[in-house]
Motif scaffolding. Structure first.
Motif: not given
Length: 193
Positions: A142-147
Motif C-alpha cells: 500500500a505504501l509502495q503504491n501510494e509513493l
C-alpha cells in the motif's frame, strides 16, 4: 540526497535520471534526512542470480534486491527526528532490467514504470519494511503504491514526464497481484518473447 547509479547491465536504455528522481522522491516522502546516501546498481541476469543465491539462498534471478547499510531509527542519524541528524548510508538497491522487462510486459506497462516501482520497493526495504507476514505485505505494498502514485502527481506538478503514468491493473499492484505475476515468470528466469 546523494544517489549514485551504476549501470553494469549492458543495457544503455535504462533511464538513470528517472530512477534517481523516484528514489529521491520516496526518501523525501519518508522523511529521510536530505544528506542520506544510497546507490542503485543495474545488473544483468547472471549477476542478480549470483546475488540471489549468495544472500538469500534462492536459485535463479529476481527483479530487485536491497542491501541496507545504516540503521534508520530515531538517534540513528538518517531521519530528521534523530538525536543528531546527519549523513547516513542507506544502502544499495540492485535492479535487473532483463528480468523486470518480462514482468512489465506481463503486467501491461513499460519497463521504465516497472523499474520505478521496483526502486520504490527496494527503497522501502532499505528503510526496514518487509513483506514476510500478510500484515507487513499489505502495509508495504500500500505504501509502495501510494509513493509511486504521488511521485507521478509530483512529476505532473513539476512539468516533468519520464513515461506516462500507467492505468492498467498491474500498474499499482497489491501483493496478490505481484504473486500472480511472479507465477507467470518461471523461477529459472524470464521466458524469452
Amino acid at each position: 540526497m546523494s544517489i549514485e547509479v551504476f549501470n553494469e547491465s549492458g543495457i544503455g536504455s535504462v533511464n538513470e535520471q528517472m530512477l534517481i528522481d523516484v528514489l529521491s522522491f520516496a526518501l523525501g516522502e519518508m522523511d529521510v534526512h536530505p544528506d542520506a546516501e544510497a546507490s542503485i546498481h543495474i545488473v544483468d541476469l547472471a549477476t542478480i542470480s549470483e546475488l540471489h543465491v549468495r544472500w538469500l539462498d534462492l536459485e535463479g534471478p529476481t527483479d530487485v534486491m536491497s542491501f541496507p547499510m545504516d540503521e534508520l531509527s530515531p538517534g540513528g542519524g538518517g531521519r530528521p527526528d534523530a538525536d543528531v541528524p546527519g549523513e547516513s548510508m542507506l544502502g544499495d538497491i540492485v535492479l535487473c532490467p532483463q528480468f523486470a522487462e518480462k514482468q512489465a510486459t506481463a503486467a501491461g506497462h513499460g519497463l521504465d514504470h516497472e523499474l520505478a516501482l521496483l526502486t520504490v520497493h527496494g527503497c522501502l526495504h532499505l528503510l526496514g519494511y518487509d513483506h514476510a507476514t500478510p500484515e507487513e505485505e499489505r502495509e508495504m505494498f500500500a505504501l509502495q503504491n501510494e509513493l509511486l502514485a504521488d511521485w507521478y502527481d509530483d512529476l505532473a506538478r513539476r512539468g516533468v514526464e519520464y513515461q506516462p503514468k500507467p492505468t492498467g491493473p498491474g500498474a499499482f499492484p497489491s501483493a496478490a497481484d505481484r504473486e500472480a505475476l511472479d507465477e507467470m515468470i518461471p523461477p529459472d528466469g524470464p521466458v524469452e518473447a
